[in-house]
Design a protein around this motif. Structure first.
Motif, PDB file in Angstrom:
ATOM      1  N   ASP A   1       0.819  -1.204  -0.109  1.00 23.17           N
ATOM      2  CA  ASP A   1       0.006  -0.014  -0.083  1.00 23.17           C
ATOM      3  C   ASP A   1       0.822   1.103   0.056  1.00 23.17           C
ATOM      4  O   ASP A   1       1.976   1.212   0.695  1.00 23.17           O
ATOM      5  CB  ASP A   1      -0.814  -0.123   1.302  1.00 23.17           C
ATOM      6  CG  ASP A   1      -1.950   0.940   1.153  1.00 23.17           C
ATOM      7  OD1 ASP A   1      -2.480   1.038   0.087  1.00 23.17           O
ATOM      8  OD2 ASP A   1      -2.529   1.369   2.145  1.00 23.17           O
ATOM      9  N   GLY A   2       0.320   2.221  -0.600  1.00 25.19           N
ATOM     10  CA  GLY A   2       1.029   3.587  -0.527  1.00 25.19           C
ATOM     11  C   GLY A   2       1.573   4.177  -1.813  1.00 25.19           C
ATOM     12  O   GLY A   2       2.380   5.048  -1.963  1.00 25.19           O
TER      13      GLY A   2
ATOM     14  N   ARG B   1       0.620   7.537  -2.864  1.00 29.29           N
ATOM     15  CA  ARG B   1       1.111   8.916  -1.891  1.00 29.29           C
ATOM     16  C   ARG B   1       2.444   9.156  -2.074  1.00 29.29           C
ATOM     17  O   ARG B   1       2.906  10.176  -2.194  1.00 29.29           O
ATOM     18  CB  ARG B   1       0.509   8.387  -0.348  1.00 29.29           C
ATOM     19  CG  ARG B   1      -0.726   8.820   0.136  1.00 29.29           C
ATOM     20  CD  ARG B   1      -1.179   8.202   1.399  1.00 29.29           C
ATOM     21  NE  ARG B   1      -1.535   6.535   0.985  1.00 29.29           N
ATOM     22  CZ  ARG B   1      -1.390   5.659   1.999  1.00 29.29           C
ATOM     23  NH1 ARG B   1      -1.193   6.119   3.318  1.00 29.29           N
ATOM     24  NH2 ARG B   1      -1.568   4.568   1.918  1.00 29.29           N
TER      25      ARG B   1
ATOM     26  N   ARG C   1     -11.516   1.996  -9.120  1.00 30.48           N
ATOM     27  CA  ARG C   1     -10.718   3.389  -9.384  1.00 30.48           C
ATOM     28  C   ARG C   1     -10.936   3.637 -10.699  1.00 30.48           C
ATOM     29  O   ARG C   1     -11.631   3.169 -11.560  1.00 30.48           O
ATOM     30  CB  ARG C   1      -9.448   2.735  -9.318  1.00 30.48           C
ATOM     31  CG  ARG C   1      -8.930   2.502  -7.913  1.00 30.48           C
ATOM     32  CD  ARG C   1      -7.542   2.189  -7.690  1.00 30.48           C
ATOM     33  NE  ARG C   1      -7.352   1.958  -6.115  1.00 30.48           N
ATOM     34  CZ  ARG C   1      -6.230   2.190  -5.360  1.00 30.48           C
ATOM     35  NH1 ARG C   1      -4.962   2.313  -6.153  1.00 30.48           N
ATOM     36  NH2 ARG C   1      -5.903   1.879  -4.199  1.00 30.48           N
TER      37      ARG C   1
HETATM   38 MG    MG Z   1      -4.262   2.284  -0.840  1.00 28.10          MG
END
Ligand code: MG
Ligand code: FPP
Length: 265
Positions: free
Chosen positions: A40-41, A44, A91
């Motif tokens: 995850d990430g 970001r 998404r």
């Molecule tokens: Mg995520």
């Protein structure tokens, strides 16, 4: 320019040597059989580094390859990676399209002669509702699974279009069907073991899950390997965004696993 290139080359070589040495020392202790990553990430990380979202996911694949190689050097038998949740179909079409093309290209690349799967004898399985993926991705999955099906040193489970609740539901259905085939309807009985045996991870030959790591500071399982997380599974939430996750985040987790195993024996 030439001197700076030489310096860079020497630095890379020294780092690689140090990492290999570190892994060799770690490998002397107890090693988990099955490690799973919730990667995850990526977005970001992309935003933080002024990169496109697509680049964040591509860098995420580089991190997956890096961690896979570290696990294989440690002789971890099975690695599972959450590459695309069923929920990710919500998404934007552009992002889904990029992720699908990335999956296709990387699966095909990994299936090539001389690449990581051949080098370490890894069988690759794609776990999830693959019928929901575009046909060209399904084609790449069939290809890589066929090419690696006789590799027997390690297992890589790429979970794509995966949902744990879907996996458990399918496993319960299969367990009931098998029980009905083997007994009268009124004595049809299923146990935890029967369901466990029908999970996608079990059918793919995966050992019990020892360690689950989620990056990016989020503390949720997000419908990943819910049944497989037993009382013996070590769960770690790390702050690093997935594309930045490296050996220096991973080593303390392995050391903690070793400390607990030594404490138990
Ligand atoms: Mg995520
Ligand atoms: C989660 O970060 C990551 C994904 C949804 C995709 C992960 C995929 C890869 C790392 C490459 C996969 C490679 C193969 C071979 C299939 P996020 O998008 O949720 O980022 P955020 O949490 O910062 O929003």
């Amino acid at each position: 320019m030439f001197l700076s290139r030489c310096f860079q080359w020497i630095r890379t070589k020294v780092t690689q040597r140090a990492e290999r040495l570190l892994l060799r020392v770690l490998a002397v202790g107890p090693i988990p059989q099955h490690v799973a990553f919730v990667m995850d990430g990526n977005r970001r990380y992309a935003r933080m580094n002024q990169k496109a979202i697509a680049q964040g996911h591509s860098d995420g694949f580089v991190a997956l390859r890096r961690m896979l190689e570290a696990c294989l050097r440690l002789e971890v038998r099975c690695v599972s990676a959450y590459a695309f949740a069923m929920d990710n179909f919500r998404r934007s079409p552009e992002e889904i399209d990029h992720l699908m093309h990335l999956a296709h290209d990387k699966l095909m690349e990994m299936s090539l002669h001389g690449q990581i799967l051949e080098e370490y004898g890894v069988r690759l399985n794609v776990l999830g509702k693959t019928s929901l993926l575009p046909e060209y991705v399904q084609e790449a999955i069939r290809h890589v699974e066929l090419v690696t099906k006789n590799n027997n040193k390690a297992i890589l489970n790429i979970c794509m279009s995966y949902s744990s609740q879907d996996e458990i539901t399918t496993a319960v259905e299969s367990a009931i069907r098998i029980s009905l085939d083997n007994s009268e309807p009124e004595v049809c009985e299923i146990t935890e073991h029967d369901i466990s045996a029908q999970l996608m991870t079990s059918l793919a030959g995966s050992p019990p899950l020892d360690i689950l790591i989620r990056t990016s500071g989020v503390k949720r399982l997000s419908d990943f390997l819910l049944w497989q997380c037993s009382e013996n599974t070590q769960i770690h939430f790390c702050k690093a965004y997935w594309p930045e996750f490296g050996l220096f985040d991973f080593v303390p987790i392995i050391l903690e696993y070793q400390r607990k195993r030594w404490g138990r024996s």
